[in-house]
Scaffold this active site. Sequence first.
Site, PDB file in Angstrom:
ATOM      1  N   SER A 106      -4.801  -0.181   0.188  1.00  0.00           N
ATOM      2  CA  SER A 106      -3.506  -0.842   0.187  1.00  0.00           C
ATOM      3  C   SER A 106      -3.194  -1.514  -1.145  1.00  0.00           C
ATOM      4  O   SER A 106      -3.099  -0.853  -2.178  1.00  0.00           O
ATOM      5  CB  SER A 106      -3.452  -1.840   1.356  1.00  0.00           C
ATOM      6  OG  SER A 106      -2.155  -2.291   1.587  1.00  0.00           O
ATOM      7  N   ASP A 253       3.552  -1.192  -2.238  1.00  0.00           N
ATOM      8  CA  ASP A 253       2.152  -1.420  -2.583  1.00  0.00           C
ATOM      9  C   ASP A 253       1.460  -0.066  -2.731  1.00  0.00           C
ATOM     10  O   ASP A 253       2.109   0.985  -2.720  1.00  0.00           O
ATOM     11  CB  ASP A 253       1.462  -2.312  -1.552  1.00  0.00           C
ATOM     12  CG  ASP A 253       1.308  -1.649  -0.195  1.00  0.00           C
ATOM     13  OD1 ASP A 253       2.031  -0.669   0.077  1.00  0.00           O
ATOM     14  OD2 ASP A 253       0.466  -2.106   0.597  1.00  0.00           O
ATOM     15  N   ASP A 255      -0.371   2.022  -0.971  1.00  0.00           N
ATOM     16  CA  ASP A 255      -0.215   3.111  -0.008  1.00  0.00           C
ATOM     17  C   ASP A 255       1.172   3.125   0.618  1.00  0.00           C
ATOM     18  O   ASP A 255       1.417   3.879   1.562  1.00  0.00           O
ATOM     19  CB  ASP A 255      -1.288   3.043   1.076  1.00  0.00           C
ATOM     20  CG  ASP A 255      -1.205   1.783   1.929  1.00  0.00           C
ATOM     21  OD1 ASP A 255      -0.697   0.762   1.431  1.00  0.00           O
ATOM     22  OD2 ASP A 255      -1.669   1.806   3.085  1.00  0.00           O
ATOM     23  N   ASP A 257       2.879   1.123   2.527  1.00  0.00           N
ATOM     24  CA  ASP A 257       3.154   0.683   3.891  1.00  0.00           C
ATOM     25  C   ASP A 257       3.733  -0.725   3.896  1.00  0.00           C
ATOM     26  O   ASP A 257       3.866  -1.340   4.952  1.00  0.00           O
ATOM     27  CB  ASP A 257       1.915   0.774   4.783  1.00  0.00           C
ATOM     28  CG  ASP A 257       0.807  -0.190   4.380  1.00  0.00           C
ATOM     29  OD1 ASP A 257       0.908  -0.797   3.301  1.00  0.00           O
ATOM     30  OD2 ASP A 257      -0.164  -0.320   5.147  1.00  0.00           O
TER      31      ASP A 257
END
Length: 341
Positions: A106, A253, A255, A257
């Site tokens: 992340s 961010d 990834d 999400d």
Amino acid sequence: MGKYFGTDGFRGEANENLTADHAYKVGRFLGWYYGELKRQNGDDTPARIIIGKDTRRSSYMFEYTLVGGLVASGADAYLLHVTTTPSVAYVARVDEFDCGIMISASHNPYFDNGIKLINGNGEKMDEETISLVEAYLDGSLEVFGQKWEEIPFAKKEKIGCTVDYVSGRNRYIGYLISLGVYSFRGVKVALDCANGSSWNIAKAVFDALGAKTYVINAQPDGTNINNNAGSTHIGGLQKYVVENGMDVGFAYDGDADRCLCVDEKGNVITGDHILYIYGKYMKERGKLLTNTVVTTVMSNFGLYKAFDELGIDYAKTAVGDKYVYEYMMKNGCRIGGEQSG
């Protein structure tokens, strides 16, 4: 939370406390377990598992070791390659995979990584299955009515295969475009892709909706993900939006999400602001089921005061989108989110 898996997967420094061996064993278990579930239900077809990854250098290592474990246990591994966490959840659900795996840490620095597990409904994996993964990692697996010192390898024609599934990522892009209700024609949109998963997805979506799209931090090299970039370092996007006369900016961010926004004056629009905007919009149109917006305990008191003035109820959960989603599912709520975007 378990010994290895927290609220957002098995995360740690690559080859320090999250190793290639861990990834191989996670793949071994998932490939065998989902195949065995199917066999016990009279289905002899191999388990189908979808995998995505972010741009960290170690993501390739974890992808290959996960695939090695999966196919050794008889599963077929489908590769989305570099993609976002939401895309793995989407493809797992619509293409009826047994489960999905996202390789990412992340918003963490490049030397960290993680393994996120997603069920066939596109949701975070249930605690019962995660506890079985952890039991296998610790050599204490007990499932299907017996103890397993080791799980069997697939042999001969039962060994799994690897499938290039970049088409799934492309269809996810098409799905995002299809959600657009209004044209962005003439709107100047800035995107900060954090040198992460959104670098080859976000611009295509906004371009297709008619925006004039300008992108920063979309040159991943394996070590620059989240490095002074993206939603955890919003200052760069604020400066870019103001200096270049953008109408709006979006920062993701690693990834993708989470998302934060910047208005034309450079003001940050946090997750709380976004929840307020959507809550108000949906209530005005009669679409706010249960008249409730789900937040975490990190949301600002000002958000709740603003909801009170609109006559909108709210719920508070523990920190983590997993807990937000669980509350939404249990109580039939339409929208929820975190202050962090």
